[in-house]
Write a protein that holds these residues in place. Structure first.
Motif, PDB file in Angstrom:
ATOM      1  N   ASP A 144      -2.216   2.587  -4.883  1.00  0.00           N
ATOM      2  CA  ASP A 144      -2.041   3.959  -4.417  1.00  0.00           C
ATOM      3  C   ASP A 144      -3.300   4.759  -4.728  1.00  0.00           C
ATOM      4  N   TYR A 185      -6.671   2.003   0.070  1.00  0.00           N
ATOM      5  CA  TYR A 185      -6.707   0.889   1.021  1.00  0.00           C
ATOM      6  C   TYR A 185      -7.699   1.237   2.121  1.00  0.00           C
ATOM      7  N   VAL A 210       5.557   6.293   6.971  1.00  0.00           N
ATOM      8  CA  VAL A 210       6.385   7.494   7.160  1.00  0.00           C
ATOM      9  C   VAL A 210       6.168   8.455   5.978  1.00  0.00           C
ATOM     10  N   GLN A 211       4.956   8.393   5.397  1.00  0.00           N
ATOM     11  CA  GLN A 211       4.698   9.218   4.208  1.00  0.00           C
ATOM     12  C   GLN A 211       4.836  10.710   4.530  1.00  0.00           C
ATOM     13  N   SER A 212       5.158  11.445   3.497  1.00  0.00           N
ATOM     14  CA  SER A 212       5.450  12.869   3.672  1.00  0.00           C
ATOM     15  C   SER A 212       4.164  13.689   3.752  1.00  0.00           C
ATOM     16  N   TYR A 238      12.163   4.136   8.615  1.00  0.00           N
ATOM     17  CA  TYR A 238      13.595   4.416   8.573  1.00  0.00           C
ATOM     18  C   TYR A 238      14.315   3.358   9.411  1.00  0.00           C
ATOM     19  N   PHE A 273      17.631   8.725   4.207  1.00  0.00           N
ATOM     20  CA  PHE A 273      17.784   7.871   3.029  1.00  0.00           C
ATOM     21  C   PHE A 273      16.697   6.784   2.955  1.00  0.00           C
ATOM     22  N   VAL A 326       0.857  -1.191   0.000  1.00  0.00           N
ATOM     23  CA  VAL A 326       0.000   0.000   0.000  1.00  0.00           C
ATOM     24  C   VAL A 326       0.889   1.237   0.000  1.00  0.00           C
ATOM     25  N   GLY A 327       0.810   2.017  -1.066  1.00  0.00           N
ATOM     26  CA  GLY A 327       1.628   3.225  -1.210  1.00  0.00           C
ATOM     27  C   GLY A 327       2.687   3.012  -2.281  1.00  0.00           C
ATOM     28  N   THR A 331       3.014   3.485   3.750  1.00  0.00           N
ATOM     29  CA  THR A 331       2.456   4.834   3.981  1.00  0.00           C
ATOM     30  C   THR A 331       2.851   5.350   5.362  1.00  0.00           C
ATOM     31  N   GLY A 355       4.839   5.424  -3.324  1.00  0.00           N
ATOM     32  CA  GLY A 355       5.842   6.487  -3.249  1.00  0.00           C
ATOM     33  C   GLY A 355       7.232   5.855  -3.230  1.00  0.00           C
ATOM     34  N   ALA A 356       8.207   6.645  -2.786  1.00  0.00           N
ATOM     35  CA  ALA A 356       9.588   6.156  -2.751  1.00  0.00           C
ATOM     36  C   ALA A 356       9.707   4.869  -1.936  1.00  0.00           C
ATOM     37  N   TRP A 415       6.007  13.428  -4.486  1.00  0.00           N
ATOM     38  CA  TRP A 415       6.710  14.176  -5.531  1.00  0.00           C
ATOM     39  C   TRP A 415       5.744  14.640  -6.621  1.00  0.00           C
ATOM     40  N   GLY A 473       6.394  17.652   6.540  1.00  0.00           N
ATOM     41  CA  GLY A 473       7.444  17.024   5.712  1.00  0.00           C
ATOM     42  C   GLY A 473       7.589  15.567   6.098  1.00  0.00           C
ATOM     43  N   TYR A 476      19.289   7.689  -4.788  1.00  0.00           N
ATOM     44  CA  TYR A 476      17.847   7.801  -4.530  1.00  0.00           C
ATOM     45  C   TYR A 476      17.106   6.955  -5.561  1.00  0.00           C
TER      46      TYR A 476
HETATM   47  C1  LIG Z   1      10.410  18.113  -0.235  1.00  0.00           C
HETATM   48  C2  LIG Z   1      10.966  16.818   0.263  1.00  0.00           C
HETATM   49  C3  LIG Z   1      12.250  16.410  -0.127  1.00  0.00           C
HETATM   50  C4  LIG Z   1      12.767  15.212   0.327  1.00  0.00           C
HETATM   51  N1  LIG Z   1      14.016  14.824  -0.057  1.00  0.00           N
HETATM   52  C5  LIG Z   1      14.492  13.621   0.368  1.00  0.00           C
HETATM   53  C6  LIG Z   1      15.781  13.159  -0.023  1.00  0.00           C
HETATM   54  O1  LIG Z   1      16.501  13.821  -0.748  1.00  0.00           O
HETATM   55  N2  LIG Z   1      16.204  11.944   0.442  1.00  0.00           N
HETATM   56  C7  LIG Z   1      15.433  11.166   1.259  1.00  0.00           C
HETATM   57  O2  LIG Z   1      15.825  10.055   1.622  1.00  0.00           O
HETATM   58  N3  LIG Z   1      14.223  11.602   1.662  1.00  0.00           N
HETATM   59  C8  LIG Z   1      13.747  12.793   1.246  1.00  0.00           C
HETATM   60  N4  LIG Z   1      12.531  13.227   1.670  1.00  0.00           N
HETATM   61  C9  LIG Z   1      11.819  12.409   2.627  1.00  0.00           C
HETATM   62  C10 LIG Z   1      10.699  11.690   1.913  1.00  0.00           C
HETATM   63  O3  LIG Z   1       9.863  11.366   2.945  1.00  0.00           O
HETATM   64  C11 LIG Z   1      11.074  10.501   1.055  1.00  0.00           C
HETATM   65  O4  LIG Z   1      12.073  10.757   0.145  1.00  0.00           O
HETATM   66  C12 LIG Z   1       9.959   9.861   0.237  1.00  0.00           C
HETATM   67  O5  LIG Z   1       9.710  10.486  -0.999  1.00  0.00           O
HETATM   68  C13 LIG Z   1       8.701   9.599   0.976  1.00  0.00           C
HETATM   69  O6  LIG Z   1       8.149   8.506   0.321  1.00  0.00           O
HETATM   70  P1  LIG Z   1       6.982   7.637   0.938  1.00  0.00           P
HETATM   71  O7  LIG Z   1       6.693   6.581  -0.077  1.00  0.00           O
HETATM   72  O8  LIG Z   1       7.293   7.170   2.302  1.00  0.00           O
HETATM   73  O9  LIG Z   1       5.773   8.671   1.103  1.00  0.00           O
HETATM   74  P2  LIG Z   1       4.909   9.400  -0.006  1.00  0.00           P
HETATM   75  O10 LIG Z   1       5.720   9.938  -1.093  1.00  0.00           O
HETATM   76  O11 LIG Z   1       4.051  10.357   0.757  1.00  0.00           O
HETATM   77  O12 LIG Z   1       4.014   8.234  -0.622  1.00  0.00           O
HETATM   78  C14 LIG Z   1       3.013   7.562   0.120  1.00  0.00           C
HETATM   79  C15 LIG Z   1       1.971   7.122  -0.871  1.00  0.00           C
HETATM   80  O13 LIG Z   1       0.976   6.346  -0.159  1.00  0.00           O
HETATM   81  C16 LIG Z   1      -0.287   6.637  -0.705  1.00  0.00           C
HETATM   82  N5  LIG Z   1      -1.306   6.312   0.287  1.00  0.00           N
HETATM   83  C17 LIG Z   1      -1.419   6.789   1.549  1.00  0.00           C
HETATM   84  N6  LIG Z   1      -2.495   6.229   2.160  1.00  0.00           N
HETATM   85  C18 LIG Z   1      -3.058   5.393   1.261  1.00  0.00           C
HETATM   86  C19 LIG Z   1      -4.204   4.534   1.297  1.00  0.00           C
HETATM   87  N7  LIG Z   1      -4.981   4.403   2.389  1.00  0.00           N
HETATM   88  N8  LIG Z   1      -4.521   3.837   0.189  1.00  0.00           N
HETATM   89  C20 LIG Z   1      -3.755   3.943  -0.941  1.00  0.00           C
HETATM   90  N9  LIG Z   1      -2.651   4.723  -1.018  1.00  0.00           N
HETATM   91  C21 LIG Z   1      -2.310   5.443   0.068  1.00  0.00           C
HETATM   92  C22 LIG Z   1      -0.229   8.126  -1.021  1.00  0.00           C
HETATM   93  O14 LIG Z   1      -1.163   8.463  -2.017  1.00  0.00           O
HETATM   94  C23 LIG Z   1       1.226   8.295  -1.504  1.00  0.00           C
HETATM   95  O15 LIG Z   1       1.341   8.239  -2.909  1.00  0.00           O
HETATM   96  C24 LIG Z   1      11.995  14.408   1.205  1.00  0.00           C
HETATM   97  C25 LIG Z   1      10.717  14.826   1.607  1.00  0.00           C
HETATM   98  C26 LIG Z   1      10.191  16.009   1.141  1.00  0.00           C
HETATM   99  C27 LIG Z   1       8.812  16.418   1.573  1.00  0.00           C
END
Ligand SMILES: Cc1cc2nc3c(=O)[nH]c(=O)nc-3n(C[C@H](O)[C@H](O)[C@H](O)COP(=O)(O)OP(=O)(O)OC[C@H]3O[C@@H](n4cnc5c(N)ncnc54)[C@H](O)[C@@H]3O)c2cc1C
Length: 484
Positions: free
Chosen positions: A54, A135, A168-170, A371, A376, A29-30, A166, A32-33, A63, A352, A79
């Motif tokens: 997602d 989800y 540690v989502q941003s 993390y 990272f 689920v999710g 999700t 993102g990165a 992003w 953030g 990355y």
């Molecule tokens: C501006 C910025 C710059 C950054 N730069 C860096 C960097 O250089 N290096 C680094 O390591 N980290 C960096 N970070 C930290 C960042 O948290 C991570 O890089 C990363 O992009 C976060 O990814 P993620 O998948 O955890 O969260 P997100 O990118 O938020 O993705 C989570 C996904 O889950 C989905 N989702 C959530 N709930 C549900 C649900 N119930 N059902 C379905 N889908 C769902 C959302 O739609 C989303 O697409 C940065 C953060 C920010 C805000």
């Protein structure tokens, strides 16, 4: 007219929806990165099937909604996902990033993740992606996804478990609701809105102390706005890594020196704030305001050039909370400050990287991506996937991946450093995980052993081998003490 079976057998997400009940090995689920790095490493090292879902229509996570002038704060070189490089490992020659490895923009990152999905993951035939799918919850019997387009629901039964990517989502400005009142007629925009202003501003008031606020101030200055026309409302300043020490490949000597100093300081620090001050003395942590001790730490990086630029902004309001923005007055927790009719307020108060409650990464039927290093995130998610692929018991997997919880508070630095160092040492020593870690493209220290003739690399490695035990012993003791 009834839909034929062939039509239902159409590509990807459509097929997933039409089936209504889906079996797979992992439901991620999710996308993102975190989810992308996890899925990529998992399918590379196992024969598992994955359903990736997602709410957004395509992979890339936050992003996809980022402000247009955002860049990674780390180099692109480490990355993304393991199986595909991001960027060209170029060292920039111009601008604020001159002398450092390139850092991707949001457009590059979004394009990258689309290609990872289309060109790496889907062609394996073992990954299905369902965008616009939310989800909705579930248990061992199955997990419910709801389509945000037609409301239909799909039950997914993962044989191995659900992966929460999700956790540690941003939290980002464009999707964030400000925690203060705004009088009608006031211009308040997220940083995204700065490229779309209806008319020029007399002054910009940037609200927030974190990385987004820093990016916004630097961008305004680089765009030619006079520093005297920028006012910055910020409470707790953050410590940041000097970007010199997060460079990979040809410049890895600096990163290895940071690692050695980190170990040295971990062996001596009395508490989190002392840890941070010692890193500043070593030239590795930086702060914007020399007169104010930062109390926050979220693992971001900054360059000395950016710090110099930020110091040109003299109009600082030391408030932790804005309560209300009126047409003539801004009300904060430390009193009122004046506003103006053609003032543009920029909301940079989204968290953030928000604080997450600690929870084990591996539980029966569930993996929670978090993390497991100091920053990272893609490296952390790929590490968790590789450890999952190694076929170990949950207890051993959790020993290799203790969560490094970012509370955002400098006082917690010893706890964060302890968990991260414990996990890293366990992984490096592990017979399967260690060799994988050494060559993973997401590991900032990748290639260090190939550069052992670099004195910084050789001396740093030798220092770390000798002093890691002392560092862990001190951190364990300090981490168990209440924060000062
Ligand atoms: C501006 C910025 C710059 C950054 N730069 C860096 C960097 O250089 N290096 C680094 O390591 N980290 C960096 N970070 C930290 C960042 O948290 C991570 O890089 C990363 O992009 C976060 O990814 P993620 O998948 O955890 O969260 P997100 O990118 O938020 O993705 C989570 C996904 O889950 C989905 N989702 C959530 N709930 C549900 C649900 N119930 N059902 C379905 N889908 C769902 C959302 O739609 C989303 O697409 C940065 C953060 C920010 C805000």
């Amino acid at each position: 007219m009834p839909v034929s079976d062939e039509a239902r057998e159409g590509a990807g997400a459509l097929r997933l929806r039409a089936l209504r009940e889906v079996e797979t090995d992992y439901l991620v689920v999710g996308a993102g990165a975190s989810g992308m790095a996890f899925a990529d490493t998992l399918v590379a090292h196992t024969d598992a099937e994955v359903v990736l879902v997602d709410r957004r229509h395509r992979p890339g996570g936050h992003w996809l909604d980022a402000y247009p002038f955002v860049r990674l704060h780390q180099p692109s070189a480490y990355y993304g996902v393991e199986s595909r490089p991001l960027g060209n490992d170029r060292i920039d020659e111009h601008g604020a990033n001159a002398g450092f490895y390139e850092r991707a923009s949001a457009d590059e990152i979004c394009d990258y993740y689309a290609r990872v999905l289309d060109e790496q993951l889907l062609p394996t035939g073992r990954v299905r992606f369902s965008g616009m799918s939310e989800y909705r919850g579930g248990s061992g019997d199955g997990h419910v996804l709801g389509s945000l387009l037609d409301g239909s629901e799909t039950l997914v039964r993962p044989r191995r478990g659900i992966v929460d990517a999700t956790y540690v989502q941003s939290e980002i400005p464009s999707r964030h609701v400000p925690g203060f009142a705004i009088e009608p007629g006031v211009t308040l925009v997220p940083p995204n809105g700065l490229v779309d202003l209806a008319s020029p501003a007399d002054r910009f008031t940037v609200i927030g102390a974190g990385k987004t606020a820093i990016d916004t101030c630097v961008w305004l200055l680089e765009s030619g706005v006079d520093p005297d026309r920028i006012r910055w409302i910020r409470g707790r300043d953050p410590w940041q890594f000097d970007r010199t020490f997060t460079q990979p490949l040809e410049l890895i000597g600096g990163y290895m020196r940071l690692q050695a100093r980190w170990v040295e300081i971990a062996a001596a620090a009395e508490n989190g704030r002392d840890f941070a001050r010692r890193l500043e003395d070593a030239g590795m942590f930086v702060r914007v305001d020399p007169a104010t001790e930062p109390l926050a730490f979220r693992g971001a990086t900054v360059s000395r050039r950016e710090i110099d630029a930020l110091r040109m902004i003299q109009h600082i309001v030391r408030a932790r909370r804005v309560r209300r923005i009126g047409r003539t007055t801004v009300t904060t927790d430390v009193g009122d400050v004046p506003g103006g009719p053609r003032e543009v307020y920029v909301d940079c108060t989204a968290a953030g990287v928000p604080a997450a409650a600690p929870r084990p990464v591996f539980e029966p039927g569930r993996i929670t991506i978090q993390y497991v290093a100091v920053g990272f995130l893609p490296w952390c998610a790929a590490t968790i996937a590789f450890v999952e692929s190694a076929g170990l018991a949950d207890e051993e997997k959790n020993r290799l991946c203790p969560p490094a919880v970012f509370s955002g508070d400098t006082a917690d630095l010893t706890r964060l450093a302890y968990a991260a160092m414990q996990g890293l040492v366990a992984r490096v020593r592990h017979e399967t995980v260690g060799p994988w870690n050494a060559v993973s493209r997401l590991n900032p220290a990748r290639g260090a052993l190939d550069r052992i003739d670099d004195a910084d690399v050789a001396e740093s490695l030798a220092f770390m081998i000798e002093h890691t035990r002392e560092a862990l012993e001190n951190l364990e003791r300090r981490a168990s003490e209440p924060p000062t």
